[in-house]
Design an enzyme around this catalytic site. Structure first.
Site, PDB file in Angstrom:
ATOM      1  N   ASP A 160       0.841  -1.205   0.000  1.00 54.15           N
ATOM      2  CA  ASP A 160       0.000   0.000   0.000  1.00 54.15           C
ATOM      3  C   ASP A 160       0.874   1.252   0.000  1.00 54.15           C
ATOM      4  O   ASP A 160       2.013   1.223   0.459  1.00 54.15           O
ATOM      5  CB  ASP A 160      -0.839   0.074   1.285  1.00 54.15           C
ATOM      6  CG  ASP A 160      -1.704  -1.134   1.477  1.00 54.15           C
ATOM      7  OD1 ASP A 160      -2.074  -1.753   0.472  1.00 54.15           O
ATOM      8  OD2 ASP A 160      -1.996  -1.444   2.644  1.00 54.15           O
TER       9      ASP A 160
HETATM   10  N1  URA Z   1      -0.860  -5.879   4.216  1.00 56.15           N
HETATM   11  C1  URA Z   1      -1.382  -4.632   4.186  1.00 56.15           C
HETATM   12  O1  URA Z   1      -2.389  -4.352   4.842  1.00 56.15           O
HETATM   13  N2  URA Z   1      -0.767  -3.729   3.426  1.00 56.15           N
HETATM   14  C2  URA Z   1       0.352  -3.972   2.717  1.00 56.15           C
HETATM   15  O2  URA Z   1       0.870  -3.086   2.049  1.00 56.15           O
HETATM   16  C3  URA Z   1       0.879  -5.273   2.760  1.00 56.15           C
HETATM   17  C4  URA Z   1       0.254  -6.218   3.520  1.00 56.15           C
END
Ligand code: URA
Length: 248
Positions: free
Chosen positions: A112
């Site tokens: 993310d």
């Molecule tokens: N889990 C998440 O919530 N975000 C990420 O970027 C990777 C794993």
């Protein structure tokens, strides 16, 4: 030796050209982003002849070279960067961090925008495919900062698994590293890579993730790679990733 006239699956052809992984290529095909000899193809499983068929992805004619140099980088993603190859909102792209490569290196899976840490970027579609395939269960370890006290009871519930809107999710390991009134720092290992999985698992228990970093993928860590930096994967590391995939 491979015959020049050998037919290969369209998604493999796209992955071999370094556009993306085979699985993502299947999504691009389904979305109508791919044409073969001038015709849009949305059906999965068709085969192409590298020596004569013309494959165009998003308007760009691909050049096939199955022996092209494969490059894989281990990158330490800062927060604020997106792992897509383009962004309509013009946010910083992970690929801006290694802009000097003429090869098209794409991130393996996604982190993310507000997640930092270990991300592999490669033009090796087969490697990306293997790393992302749920069958191989490559471990991913995260350091998670949670607002407030995430105590023993919550840890126990997390370890037992939680129900998300896309199914049950249980970590392989979860530990509390630090706890005080303001925040708790956890480490958690999962073998899947569902969208926003870590944040959703913690939210299900009524807590908010305030910082998230991927600190390990299989045996690879961020050691020696500063935020925003990267290094090439060593041959021995690539071999090891390959053999871990084969053992699964
Ligand atoms: N889990 C998440 O919530 N975000 C990420 O970027 C990777 C794993």
């Amino acid at each position: 030796m491979k015959q020049e006239t050998e037919l290969i699956r369209l998604q493999k052809y796209i992955a071999d050209c370094g556009v993306t992984s085979r699985r993502r290529a299947e999504v691009m095909i389904a979305r109508g982003q791919v044409s073969v000899n001038g015709e849009i193809v949305t059906q999965q499983g068709i085969k192409v002849k590298p020596s004569s068929d013309q494959v165009v992805v998003d308007g760009k004619l691909l050049e096939y070279n199955s022996a092209a140099a494969k490059i894989t980088l281990l990158l330490n993603k800062p927060i604020g960067y997106v792992t897509t190859m383009d962004d309509p909102q013009n946010r910083p792209l992970v690929k801006d961090l290694y802009r000097d490569f003429k090869e098209r290196l794409f991130p393996v899976g996604r982190l993310d925008i507000n997640t930092s840490g270990l991300l592999l970027c490669t033009n090796d579609g087969d490697l990306a495919n293997r790393l992302m395939h749920p069958r191989y269960k490559f471990e991913k370890e995260y350091r998670i900062t949670v607002a407030g006290r995430f105590g023993r009871n919550e840890l126990q519930m997390l370890r037992e698994g939680v129900v998300l809107d896309d199914g049950f999710a249980r970590p392989l390991r979860a530990e509390i590293e630090h706890i005080d009134e303001r925040r708790t720092i956890l480490t958690m290992v999962i073998a899947e890579g569902r969208n926003r999985q870590v944040r959703r698992m913690i939210q299900t228990l009524g807590f908010q993730v305030t910082a998230l970093t991927r600190i390990r993928l299989a045996f690879l860590t961020l050691d020696g790679v500063k935020r925003g930096g990267w290094r090439h994967l060593k041959k021995s590391e690539l071999k090891c990733l390959q053999s871990l995939g084969e053992q699964a």
